[in-house]
Design a protein around this motif. Structure first.
Motif, PDB file in Angstrom:
ATOM      1  N   ALA A  70     -19.267  -3.679 -85.864  1.00  0.00           N
ATOM      2  CA  ALA A  70     -17.840  -3.538 -86.135  1.00  0.00           C
ATOM      3  C   ALA A  70     -17.008  -4.529 -85.342  1.00  0.00           C
ATOM      4  O   ALA A  70     -15.848  -4.778 -85.692  1.00  0.00           O
ATOM      5  N   GLY A  71     -17.570  -5.074 -84.278  1.00  0.00           N
ATOM      6  CA  GLY A  71     -16.799  -6.024 -83.487  1.00  0.00           C
ATOM      7  C   GLY A  71     -17.433  -6.282 -82.138  1.00  0.00           C
ATOM      8  O   GLY A  71     -18.409  -5.634 -81.750  1.00  0.00           O
ATOM      9  N   GLU A  72     -16.867  -7.241 -81.415  1.00  0.00           N
ATOM     10  CA  GLU A  72     -17.358  -7.617 -80.097  1.00  0.00           C
ATOM     11  C   GLU A  72     -16.190  -7.650 -79.125  1.00  0.00           C
ATOM     12  O   GLU A  72     -15.088  -8.106 -79.481  1.00  0.00           O
ATOM     13  N   LEU A  73     -16.408  -7.169 -77.908  1.00  0.00           N
ATOM     14  CA  LEU A  73     -15.367  -7.115 -76.890  1.00  0.00           C
ATOM     15  C   LEU A  73     -15.800  -7.898 -75.663  1.00  0.00           C
ATOM     16  O   LEU A  73     -16.955  -7.825 -75.247  1.00  0.00           O
ATOM     17  N   THR A  74     -14.853  -8.636 -75.080  1.00  0.00           N
ATOM     18  CA  THR A  74     -15.120  -9.378 -73.854  1.00  0.00           C
ATOM     19  C   THR A  74     -13.915  -9.250 -72.926  1.00  0.00           C
ATOM     20  O   THR A  74     -12.811  -8.883 -73.363  1.00  0.00           O
TER      21      THR A  74
ATOM     22  N   LEU B 278     -13.445   0.823 -82.346  1.00  0.00           N
ATOM     23  CA  LEU B 278     -14.439   0.120 -83.158  1.00  0.00           C
ATOM     24  C   LEU B 278     -15.539   1.071 -83.625  1.00  0.00           C
ATOM     25  O   LEU B 278     -15.992   1.005 -84.767  1.00  0.00           O
ATOM     26  N   ALA B 279     -15.987   1.962 -82.734  1.00  0.00           N
ATOM     27  CA  ALA B 279     -17.096   2.861 -83.055  1.00  0.00           C
ATOM     28  C   ALA B 279     -16.737   3.865 -84.136  1.00  0.00           C
ATOM     29  O   ALA B 279     -17.619   4.373 -84.835  1.00  0.00           O
ATOM     30  N   THR B 280     -15.443   4.148 -84.281  1.00  0.00           N
ATOM     31  CA  THR B 280     -15.001   5.123 -85.282  1.00  0.00           C
ATOM     32  C   THR B 280     -14.398   4.457 -86.522  1.00  0.00           C
ATOM     33  O   THR B 280     -13.783   5.128 -87.350  1.00  0.00           O
ATOM     34  N   GLY B 281     -14.578   3.135 -86.641  1.00  0.00           N
ATOM     35  CA  GLY B 281     -14.130   2.445 -87.847  1.00  0.00           C
ATOM     36  C   GLY B 281     -12.670   2.069 -87.863  1.00  0.00           C
ATOM     37  O   GLY B 281     -12.101   1.838 -88.935  1.00  0.00           O
ATOM     38  N   HIS B 282     -12.031   1.988 -86.684  1.00  0.00           N
ATOM     39  CA  HIS B 282     -10.619   1.618 -86.620  1.00  0.00           C
ATOM     40  C   HIS B 282     -10.451   0.280 -85.896  1.00  0.00           C
ATOM     41  O   HIS B 282      -9.611   0.120 -85.007  1.00  0.00           O
ATOM     42  N   GLY B 283     -11.273  -0.683 -86.266  1.00  0.00           N
ATOM     43  CA  GLY B 283     -11.249  -1.977 -85.601  1.00  0.00           C
ATOM     44  C   GLY B 283      -9.919  -2.685 -85.696  1.00  0.00           C
ATOM     45  O   GLY B 283      -9.556  -3.460 -84.800  1.00  0.00           O
ATOM     46  N   GLU B 284      -9.156  -2.409 -86.765  1.00  0.00           N
ATOM     47  CA  GLU B 284      -7.869  -3.101 -86.925  1.00  0.00           C
ATOM     48  C   GLU B 284      -6.863  -2.663 -85.858  1.00  0.00           C
ATOM     49  O   GLU B 284      -5.852  -3.333 -85.644  1.00  0.00           O
TER      50      GLU B 284
END
Length: 515
Positions: A485-489, A501-507
């Motif tokens: 779903a995405g990557e965080l740094t 991201l884990a719950t599908g709310h990446g936006e």
């Protein structure tokens, strides 16, 4: 009456006074004191080997104390067998559940005590299901008495164990690591049941390494260290750091080692479009030398399945894997190991260790060829390697000839690490590396992972503990329903962003602090 006035204190349901227990020359308990009040959830915490389990086994009738007294409802008691303890009203739910999977919920709850039809002696199925249903409804559980236990979730099986204890007129319920295999939603359901039991006056002893849960559910906390009670505190009067300090005898400000900065080297492992339906699809990521990448997500997101596919334990449907820039095909764990890829599984007891074998045999299990000649093992070489790695990992044991099952959970995990450090590791896949171990051992595992990264090993760490993910990883890759779903740094590595991201709310992921 003032709060400190003894007359203001509620009555004591269970009291332990001066209990000691030794095994050979090892003193497991040294004159410990502990008390439990009716309608109280009392957490018992401490490092592995602190004496928690020994005391619980004495209370449950599995062991006899060498000295000291146990009182229940003000009367001195000494239980020779678990049956005597249960008859008196003390029940224990172990981490490894004791249910019969092919029997129904009702049959498990009333095993050996099923209601029968008078004169005929046959089990009265109607009354059996009625009584079990009454118990389950009393706990607020939507579970059919006729359901086969083996077909229910681990959380529901935990509830069945609790219902079984209550069917025995349980006054004291001991829970040993009850949430080790539960999801967040299942933990919430368990806590709802425990609060109901508290309202009904049942005393609950809650043993757990998860201090966040302890602070959420417990009224008081008793801390054991080296077989002694080092303090009992009200949960609202202390911080997590203070409890940790009591447990380990020192502050653990270094629970997560400092990152060395941007020291990641060249890509070591690259995964492109890896797919194994229905578990996960189109997984693409890379691991660089010297960095720890966390693979986060909710249970069922496909994290473990990705690691198993990279290691060759499961064959993917499609996709490509590159090691140091060259394409490789991994069809088995043996091929992965030959390429320097190691995998530390989530379940060390079932999938990682040979519990009834010696430490030395476990440590050299991944490098048998290097420790043998003409097909015969070389004991001296085995012992030398095992001793070196045991000392390096600070495994607490008398000898590398000791059987692994005799070790604490943290020391078993260190042996599992040693098994892979005996080989030349390039890529280390670690799945829930600190599950079921105490906070002191967790600190050592975190330091070990960072030390490995500092030597150039590329590490992919799967963890469900968000503080561990945030505190240990250099980058975080988050999965949702089988896809990345995405990557965080950098500053974007927050618990809130991981959960979005884990719950599908990446936006909705916050951009504040983005690198």
């Amino acid at each position: 009456m003032t709060p400190g006035d003894p007359a203001a204190e509620p009555p004591v349901l269970l009291r332990v006074d001066g209990v000691s227990k030794s095994f050979g020359g090892v003193r497991a308990l040294r004159g410990v004191h502990f008390d439990l009040r009716p309608g109280e959830i009392h957490a018992l915490v401490g490092e592995n080997g602190a004496g928690k389990s020994t005391l619980m086994r004495i209370l449950a009738g599995n062991l006899r104390a060498d000295a000291g007294t146990v009182e229940l409802d003000g009367w001195p008691r000494r239980f020779a067998t678990p049956r005597e303890a249960r008859s008196a009203g003390i029940s224990i739910v172990h981490q490894e559940l004791s249910l019969v999977p092919n029997l129904t919920v009702a049959e498990n709850v009333f095993a050996g005590r099923e209601p029968t039809i008078r004169w005929l002696g046959f089990v009265d199925r109607g009354r059996l299901h009625e009584q079990a249903g009454e118990l389950l409804r009393g706990l607020g559980l939507d579970l059919r008495p006729q359901a086969v236990v083996g077909e229910t979730s681990v959380a529901m099986q935990q509830m069945v164990e609790i219902a079984k204890a209550l069917s025995l007129a349980c006054k004291v319920l001991i829970l040993d690591e009850p949430t080790s295999a539960l999801t967040g939603r299942e933990v919430a359901a368990l806590f709802h049941v425990l609060r109901q039991l508290r309202e009904r006056g049942v005393g609950v002893v809650y043993i757990s390494h998860k201090l966040g849960e302890v602070f959420e559910i417990a009224d008081r906390i008793t801390v054991f260290r080296d077989g002694e009670n080092v303090g009992c505190v009200r949960t609202g009067d202390v911080s997590t750091d203070e409890v940790v300090r009591m447990m380990v005898g020192r502050p653990l400000s270094n629970l997560f080692p400092e990152r060395a900065g941007d020291v990641a080297g060249e890509p070591v492992l690259r995964v492109e479009g890896l797919t194994r339906r229905p578990a996960f699809a189109a997984a693409s990521f890379e691991l660089r030398a010297g960095e720890i990448v966390a693979l986060a997500g909710l249970v069922g997101a496909g994290r473990t399945e990705v690691a198993r596919a990279v290691f060759g334990a499961d064959r993917p449907d499609s996709g490509h894997i590159y090691l140091s820039g060259r394409p490789i095909r991994i069809r088995s764990p043996q091929q992965a190991i030959a390429n320097g890829i190691a995998y530390l599984p989530e379940d060390r007891k079932e999938l990682g260790l040979f519990l009834e074998m010696a430490i030395r045999a476990n440590i050299v299990a991944s490098t048998l060829k290097q420790h043998s000649r003409l097909g015969f093992m070389i004991p001296e070489l085995q012992a030398r390697t095992a001793t070196r790695l045991s000392e390096q990992l600070r495994v607490r044991t008398e000898s590398v000839a000791s059987i692994v099952s005799s070790l604490s959970g943290g020391n078993q995990q260190k042996v599992l690490f040693g098994k892979w450090l005996a080989m030349a590791v390039k890529v280390f896949l670690v799945d829930e590396p600190t599950r079921g171990i105490d906070v002191g051992a967790k600190s050592e595992v975190h330091a070990l992972l960072r030390d490995l990264a500092n030597t150039g090993v590329a590490i992919l760490m799967i963890s469900s503990e968000l503080p561990e993910v945030i505190g240990t990883a250099d980058r975080i890759i988050v999965m949702h329903e089988g896809r990345i779903a995405g990557e965080l740094t950098g500053g974007r590595m927050t618990e809130e962003n991981v959960m979005l991201l884990a719950t599908g709310h990446g936006e909705e992921v916050a951009s504040v602090g983005a690198a």
